[in-house]
Motif scaffolding. Structure first.
Motif, PDB file in Angstrom:
ATOM      1  N   VAL A  57     -52.268  -6.878  66.934  1.00  0.00           N
ATOM      2  CA  VAL A  57     -53.265  -7.744  66.297  1.00  0.00           C
ATOM      3  C   VAL A  57     -54.570  -7.643  67.077  1.00  0.00           C
ATOM      4  N   VAL A  58     -55.677  -7.410  66.362  1.00  0.00           N
ATOM      5  CA  VAL A  58     -57.017  -7.425  66.947  1.00  0.00           C
ATOM      6  C   VAL A  58     -57.588  -8.825  66.785  1.00  0.00           C
ATOM      7  N   THR A 100     -58.989   1.057  65.872  1.00  0.00           N
ATOM      8  CA  THR A 100     -58.689  -0.367  65.747  1.00  0.00           C
ATOM      9  C   THR A 100     -58.360  -0.779  64.315  1.00  0.00           C
ATOM     10  N   ARG A 101     -58.225   0.185  63.419  1.00  0.00           N
ATOM     11  CA  ARG A 101     -57.701  -0.083  62.074  1.00  0.00           C
ATOM     12  C   ARG A 101     -56.251   0.352  61.949  1.00  0.00           C
ATOM     13  N   GLY A 102     -55.703   0.843  63.075  1.00  0.00           N
ATOM     14  CA  GLY A 102     -54.314   1.269  63.071  1.00  0.00           C
ATOM     15  C   GLY A 102     -54.091   2.654  62.510  1.00  0.00           C
ATOM     16  N   ILE A 103     -55.136   3.476  62.496  1.00  0.00           N
ATOM     17  CA  ILE A 103     -55.024   4.855  62.010  1.00  0.00           C
ATOM     18  C   ILE A 103     -54.877   5.787  63.206  1.00  0.00           C
ATOM     19  N   ALA A 104     -53.872   6.643  63.178  1.00  0.00           N
ATOM     20  CA  ALA A 104     -53.662   7.593  64.268  1.00  0.00           C
ATOM     21  C   ALA A 104     -54.786   8.622  64.296  1.00  0.00           C
ATOM     22  N   THR A 105     -55.393   8.811  65.466  1.00  0.00           N
ATOM     23  CA  THR A 105     -56.544   9.705  65.608  1.00  0.00           C
ATOM     24  C   THR A 105     -56.255  10.919  66.484  1.00  0.00           C
ATOM     25  N   TRP A 106     -55.127  10.893  67.214  1.00  0.00           N
ATOM     26  CA  TRP A 106     -54.822  12.012  68.113  1.00  0.00           C
ATOM     27  C   TRP A 106     -53.311  12.142  68.249  1.00  0.00           C
ATOM     28  N   ALA A 107     -52.845  13.393  68.340  1.00  0.00           N
ATOM     29  CA  ALA A 107     -51.435  13.685  68.578  1.00  0.00           C
ATOM     30  C   ALA A 107     -51.345  14.902  69.490  1.00  0.00           C
ATOM     31  N   PRO A 108     -50.263  15.064  70.243  1.00  0.00           N
ATOM     32  CA  PRO A 108     -50.159  16.189  71.196  1.00  0.00           C
ATOM     33  C   PRO A 108     -50.199  17.557  70.536  1.00  0.00           C
ATOM     34  N   GLU A 109     -49.533  17.720  69.401  1.00  0.00           N
ATOM     35  CA  GLU A 109     -49.545  18.972  68.633  1.00  0.00           C
ATOM     36  C   GLU A 109     -49.219  20.188  69.499  1.00  0.00           C
ATOM     37  N   GLY A 110     -48.181  20.074  70.301  1.00  0.00           N
ATOM     38  CA  GLY A 110     -47.701  21.210  71.082  1.00  0.00           C
ATOM     39  C   GLY A 110     -48.502  21.540  72.321  1.00  0.00           C
ATOM     40  N   ARG A 111     -49.428  20.654  72.731  1.00  0.00           N
ATOM     41  CA  ARG A 111     -50.295  20.959  73.876  1.00  0.00           C
ATOM     42  C   ARG A 111     -49.787  20.361  75.189  1.00  0.00           C
ATOM     43  N   LEU A 112     -48.563  19.868  75.221  1.00  0.00           N
ATOM     44  CA  LEU A 112     -47.975  19.330  76.446  1.00  0.00           C
ATOM     45  C   LEU A 112     -47.000  20.339  77.038  1.00  0.00           C
ATOM     46  N   PRO A 113     -46.754  20.277  78.352  1.00  0.00           N
ATOM     47  CA  PRO A 113     -45.846  21.230  78.985  1.00  0.00           C
ATOM     48  C   PRO A 113     -44.386  21.036  78.599  1.00  0.00           C
ATOM     49  N   LEU A 132     -56.986  -7.074  72.046  1.00  0.00           N
ATOM     50  CA  LEU A 132     -55.792  -6.656  71.308  1.00  0.00           C
ATOM     51  C   LEU A 132     -54.559  -7.215  71.990  1.00  0.00           C
ATOM     52  N   LEU A 133     -53.632  -7.738  71.193  1.00  0.00           N
ATOM     53  CA  LEU A 133     -52.285  -8.058  71.656  1.00  0.00           C
ATOM     54  C   LEU A 133     -51.315  -7.165  70.909  1.00  0.00           C
ATOM     55  N   ALA A 134     -50.358  -6.568  71.621  1.00  0.00           N
ATOM     56  CA  ALA A 134     -49.404  -5.671  70.974  1.00  0.00           C
ATOM     57  C   ALA A 134     -48.008  -5.903  71.529  1.00  0.00           C
ATOM     58  N   ALA A 135     -47.039  -5.941  70.627  1.00  0.00           N
ATOM     59  CA  ALA A 135     -45.643  -5.998  71.034  1.00  0.00           C
ATOM     60  C   ALA A 135     -45.150  -4.591  71.364  1.00  0.00           C
ATOM     61  N   GLY A 136     -44.111  -4.506  72.159  1.00  0.00           N
ATOM     62  CA  GLY A 136     -43.591  -3.201  72.531  1.00  0.00           C
ATOM     63  C   GLY A 136     -42.723  -2.571  71.464  1.00  0.00           C
ATOM     64  N   ARG A 137     -42.162  -3.388  70.583  1.00  0.00           N
ATOM     65  CA  ARG A 137     -41.227  -2.869  69.586  1.00  0.00           C
ATOM     66  C   ARG A 137     -41.705  -3.175  68.168  1.00  0.00           C
ATOM     67  N   THR A 138     -41.173  -2.436  67.215  1.00  0.00           N
ATOM     68  CA  THR A 138     -41.396  -2.678  65.798  1.00  0.00           C
ATOM     69  C   THR A 138     -40.111  -2.336  65.056  1.00  0.00           C
ATOM     70  N   ARG A 188     -59.727 -15.404  67.297  1.00  0.00           N
ATOM     71  CA  ARG A 188     -59.135 -15.492  65.966  1.00  0.00           C
ATOM     72  C   ARG A 188     -58.690 -14.105  65.496  1.00  0.00           C
ATOM     73  N   PRO A 189     -57.543 -13.996  64.826  1.00  0.00           N
ATOM     74  CA  PRO A 189     -57.059 -12.694  64.347  1.00  0.00           C
ATOM     75  C   PRO A 189     -58.021 -12.069  63.347  1.00  0.00           C
ATOM     76  N   GLU A 190     -58.278 -10.756  63.517  1.00  0.00           N
ATOM     77  CA  GLU A 190     -59.155 -10.029  62.597  1.00  0.00           C
ATOM     78  C   GLU A 190     -58.397  -8.994  61.782  1.00  0.00           C
ATOM     79  N   GLY A 191     -57.305  -8.486  62.315  1.00  0.00           N
ATOM     80  CA  GLY A 191     -56.549  -7.454  61.616  1.00  0.00           C
ATOM     81  C   GLY A 191     -55.261  -7.159  62.343  1.00  0.00           C
ATOM     82  N   ALA A 192     -54.257  -6.657  61.600  1.00  0.00           N
ATOM     83  CA  ALA A 192     -52.960  -6.339  62.186  1.00  0.00           C
ATOM     84  C   ALA A 192     -52.482  -4.999  61.648  1.00  0.00           C
ATOM     85  N   PHE A 193     -51.730  -4.259  62.468  1.00  0.00           N
ATOM     86  CA  PHE A 193     -51.226  -2.952  62.085  1.00  0.00           C
ATOM     87  C   PHE A 193     -50.079  -2.564  63.016  1.00  0.00           C
TER      88      PHE A 193
END
Length: 303
Positions: free
Chosen positions: A117-118, A171-184, A98-104, A124-129
């Protein structure tokens, strides 16, 4: 501790330098293999600051060569037509990467620019998100999950996952986890990241201090510990043992702190200053080993 006496993981050869290659983005894989993206000097420009490898700026599109080094073995993969300015490189299962830029950014219709990009094993590029905005720390876990910690511009911007401070992705660019209030506290800035077995560690700070957050991807379990080091830029953990690095600004050295997790408290037990050409984004931890970059050389520091 002397930098030159630490075990060398890999070093960019004089031959590569003479042929015009410069080592830019890098990462460590699940089995301790080091991956480094090389780019030709003619495709690069730079300002006076920041110093070191992070100061190089690519002229897009450009070609690169991915070096994957494990022990005495070295494999090279040509990568052509890279049309972004990456900040992160990460290895994925099946010899992909994977190559990823820091900004969008958002276009006129509100869609987010694809900043990751994966690539296939052949380069060779396979997918981008889009992985969110303002990403100072990124790491992949053993199953290929992508984990990100965000900076203040992303957290206070319009991107949903960036605003949460930490996120997990597939690797399809779908969010699978979020903190949901579990951080201090609510994160203000990501610092660095590491893995230990299945677990992922994201390091970040807030007005309440710096925290080391362990996430178990299979269960979503979260545990956070106050860091004994303010804003570390390198981190590795093995069981209850930890090693953290903090670059000494404007000085050719970094501070290495060893710590022990005692119950719910992380306690510093020793501290050393290591001389060397260490700049920002020069540490990454895998399974208790911190890979530390100084100039064209990568060394290993065990927790």
């Amino acid at each position: 501790m002397i930098f030159d006496e630490l075990p060398v993981a890999w070093r960019l050869s004089s031959k590569d330098v003479q042929e015009g290659w410069r080592a830019l983005w890098w990462t460590v894989g699940r089995d301790g293999e080091l991956a480094v993206m090389l780019v030709q000097r003619r495709a690069l420009s730079r300002d006076k600051y920041p110093r070191g490898w992070i100061g190089w700026r690519t002229e897009t599109p450009f070609d690169g060569e991915l070096v994957i080094a494990s022990g005495q073995e070295e494999r090279r993969i040509p990568v052509e037509g890279i049309d972004m300015r990456p900040r992160h490189l990460a290895l994925l299962p099946g010899s992909r990467f994977l190559l990823a830029a820091g900004r969008t950014h958002q276009d006129a219709e509100g869609a987010w620019w694809k900043n990751a990009v994966v690539y296939s094993p052949e380069g060779r590029p396979e997918g981008a998100f889009c992985l969110g905005d303002d990403i100072p720390a990124l790491v992949t876990d053993r199953s290929g999950g992508i984990w990100t910690a965000y900076g203040d511009e992303g957290i206070y911007g319009n991107h949903l996952e960036s605003a949460a401070g930490l996120a997990g992705w597939n690797t399809r660019g779908i969010a699978t986890w979020a903190p949901e209030g579990r951080l201090p506290d609510w994160p203000l800035q990501g610092c660095t990241a590491a893995t230990e077995g299945e677990a992922v560690w994201l390091v970040w700070y807030s007005p309440k201090g710096t925290f080391l957050t362990r996430i178990t991807p299979s269960t979503g379990e979260v545990a956070s510990y106050r860091s004994p080091v303010k804003n570390p830029d390198g981190f590795a953990v093995l069981g209850t043992r930890m090693v953290l690095t903090s670059r000494d600004h404007y000085k050719r050295r970094t501070t290495v702190t060893r710590a022990e997790l005692v119950g719910d408290v992380c306690v510093a037990i020793s501290q050393e200053r290591v001389p060397g050409r260490v700049v920002m984004h020069c540490g990454q931890g895998r399974d208790g080993t911190l890979f530390l970059r100084a100039g064209r050389t990568w060394v290993r520091v065990d927790a």
